[in-house]
Design a protein around this motif. Structure first.
Motif, PDB file in Angstrom:
ATOM      1  N   TRP A  21      -1.127  -0.026   4.831  1.00 25.87           N
ATOM      2  CA  TRP A  21      -0.230  -0.378   3.740  1.00 25.87           C
ATOM      3  C   TRP A  21      -0.271  -1.884   3.490  1.00 25.87           C
ATOM      4  CZ3 TRP A  21       3.421  -3.821   5.417  1.00 25.87           C
ATOM      5  CH2 TRP A  21       3.780  -3.784   6.773  1.00 25.87           C
ATOM      6  N   THR A  22      -0.051  -2.236   2.240  1.00 23.26           N
ATOM      7  CA  THR A  22       0.019  -3.643   1.822  1.00 23.26           C
ATOM      8  C   THR A  22       1.317  -3.825   1.051  1.00 23.26           C
ATOM      9  OG1 THR A  22      -2.393  -3.775   1.650  1.00 23.26           O
ATOM     10  CG2 THR A  22      -1.112  -5.474   0.527  1.00 23.26           C
ATOM     11  N   LEU A  23       2.072  -4.828   1.442  1.00 23.36           N
ATOM     12  CA  LEU A  23       3.394  -5.058   0.847  1.00 23.36           C
ATOM     13  C   LEU A  23       3.498  -6.503   0.389  1.00 23.36           C
ATOM     14  CD1 LEU A  23       6.299  -4.359   0.144  1.00 23.36           C
ATOM     15  CD2 LEU A  23       6.910  -4.655   2.547  1.00 23.36           C
ATOM     16  N   LEU A  24       3.779  -6.676  -0.900  1.00 29.34           N
ATOM     17  CA  LEU A  24       4.030  -7.999  -1.464  1.00 29.34           C
ATOM     18  C   LEU A  24       5.369  -7.984  -2.178  1.00 29.34           C
ATOM     19  CD1 LEU A  24       0.835  -8.271  -1.106  1.00 29.34           C
ATOM     20  CD2 LEU A  24       0.988  -9.926  -2.963  1.00 29.34           C
ATOM     21  N   ALA A  25       6.153  -9.011  -1.909  1.00 31.82           N
ATOM     22  CA  ALA A  25       7.448  -9.181  -2.563  1.00 31.82           C
ATOM     23  C   ALA A  25       7.511 -10.581  -3.144  1.00 31.82           C
ATOM     24  CB  ALA A  25       8.587  -8.963  -1.578  1.00 31.82           C
ATOM     25  N   ARG A  73      -0.216  -0.893   9.400  1.00 30.08           N
ATOM     26  CA  ARG A  73      -0.765   0.455   9.451  1.00 30.08           C
ATOM     27  C   ARG A  73       0.292   1.421   9.979  1.00 30.08           C
ATOM     28  NH1 ARG A  73      -5.795   2.625   9.368  1.00 30.08           N
ATOM     29  NH2 ARG A  73      -6.699   0.531   9.281  1.00 30.08           N
ATOM     30  N   HIS A  74       0.404   2.535   9.313  1.00 29.95           N
ATOM     31  CA  HIS A  74       1.275   3.624   9.751  1.00 29.95           C
ATOM     32  C   HIS A  74       0.387   4.625  10.485  1.00 29.95           C
ATOM     33  CE1 HIS A  74       3.534   7.389   9.473  1.00 29.95           C
ATOM     34  NE2 HIS A  74       4.624   6.655   9.249  1.00 29.95           N
ATOM     35  N   VAL A  75       0.646   4.827  11.780  1.00 32.41           N
ATOM     36  CA  VAL A  75      -0.229   5.679  12.590  1.00 32.41           C
ATOM     37  C   VAL A  75       0.324   7.088  12.760  1.00 32.41           C
ATOM     38  CG1 VAL A  75      -1.221   3.735  13.821  1.00 32.41           C
ATOM     39  CG2 VAL A  75       0.823   4.844  14.729  1.00 32.41           C
TER      40      VAL A  75
END
Length: 382
Positions: free
Chosen positions: A93-97, A21-23
């Motif tokens: 946010w969700t990040l998949l690489a 999470r970006h706060v």
């Protein structure tokens, strides 16, 4: 230990997944600025901010970024970051690489390809607990708050949560975050919880539902929900963690071993992984040409199937017409037969009709000879 009622697919060994999470504010601008800088310095090959295609995406503010770079050994990595709609608590946010080979935690963290590697930028908050991914998180003083926090941490399917008990209050040498000593690929996936000396009992009381306990002055890696099938609490429990500035070798080994276990893919990650693989937009010229060739081949195959279906339908219709004509010809050319004859009357029915003619007809009885002789005499005497 918690178990899942339904089996989930395992996270592929080529995939790196994280959620946070970006706060702060301007999360989208921060990501864009980071990607532009890394592209200018040739750290990444290219990036793309996907255009908004759905009206609801424009209304909610959902944004998607793609990036491609080369890991050591010329291994291509493709990654997709999804920024959810802004809320009062920030922006999730969700990040998949995914790499062309099995993921190596010694490679650079995909998070640093989208977010600035700056401790002052508040993008590194755990989505389940709101705690920092790259720092030390001291447990709250209230017992109920401790229980609630560790329950949320134990249920998290995304991050790796580690609980460390301080046998005594450490000095500045013991306040070094565990993330600083982990491989780059784990630094943005691990949440470190620190329990004060007097909190050991309440911590273990909160962790009873997960089947794990924290040794006094030690640490334990929480199994998460659902837990990996190969998880055994004894394998990921460290009896002693010396918070004196020395490297916690056993704890690092426990965290690294846990992260290497085949873990169930979080439910929310299944859709994101499918989009990464099937809806990838950041293509090279060679990839675009290959995609167009595949599309042409697919359309040609579909056209051929339609043509074959049309021919088969036409042939079936012709055969049906021939069969119908052949059926009608014998029926029209057959000679007319003799007219149907009435069936002979039944003998019983004829007898019945004869009897009916005499129904109601009763014959009068004949007079006796005496009555005939006396009847005129009596009439004459009168």
């Amino acid at each position: 230990m918690p178990t899942s009622a339904t089996a989930r697919p395992t996270t592929p060994p080529t995939v790196w997944a994280a959620r946070g999470r970006h706060v702060g504010s301007a999360a989208q601008d921060s990501v864009r600025h980071t990607l532009e800088g890394l592209k200018d310095h040739r750290v990444i090959d290219d990036f793309l901010e996907l255009p908004t295609e759905q009206p609801d995406e424009a209304a909610t503010g959902v944004r998607v970024f793609e990036a491609r770079w080369q890991a050591p050994g010329a291994v291509t990595v493709r990654a997709r970051l999804i920024l959810a709609a802004a809320s009062a608590g920030g922006r999730e946010w969700t990040l998949l690489a995914e790499a062309e080979e099995a993921w190596d935690d010694a490679w650079p963290s995909p998070a640093t390809m989208f977010w600035p590697d700056d401790p002052e930028v508040t993008w590194d908050r755990d989505a389940a607990t709101g705690l920092r991914l790259r720092g030390i998180n001291t447990l709250p003083d209230d017992d109920k708050a401790v229980r609630r926090l560790l329950k949320d941490a134990g249920r998290s399917p995304w991050g790796v949560h580690v609980v460390v008990h301080e046998a005594m209050t450490p000095d500045h040498r013991g306040r070094v975050p565990l993330a600083d000593r982990l491989p780059p690929g784990l630094r943005h996936r691990v949440v470190e919880h620190r329990a004060a000396p007097q909190q050991l009992r309440v911590v273990n009381w909160a962790l009873e539902d997960f089947g794990v306990q924290v040794p006094r002055g030690g640490a334990v890696v929480l199994p998460g929900t659902p837990a990996p099938s190969a998880y055994a609490s004894g394998d990921f429990s460290v009896r002693s963690v010396f918070l004196d500035g020395s490297e916690p070798t056993e704890l690092i080994a426990a965290v690294t071993s846990f992260a290497a276990l085949p873990r169930p893919l979080p439910e929310d990650a299944q859709e994101a992984l499918a989009a990464l693989r099937e809806d990838w937009r950041l293509l090279t010229l060679a990839e675009e040409l290959d995609r167009e060739r595949k599309l042409v081949a697919m359309y040609a195959e579909a056209l051929e199937a339609m043509t074959q279906s049309r021919d088969l339908y036409r042939e079936a219709a012709e055969r049906a017409a021939e069969a119908l004509a052949a059926y009608r010809e014998p029926a029209g050319s057959a000679p007319a037969g003799p007219p149907p004859q009435a069936s002979p009357a039944s003998p019983l029915r004829g007898l019945t009709r004869t009897l009916e003619r005499f129904r109601g007809v009763i014959r009068a009885p004949r007079p006796s000879p005496g009555e005939d002789a006396s009847r005129p005499a009596a009439e004459g005497g009168d």
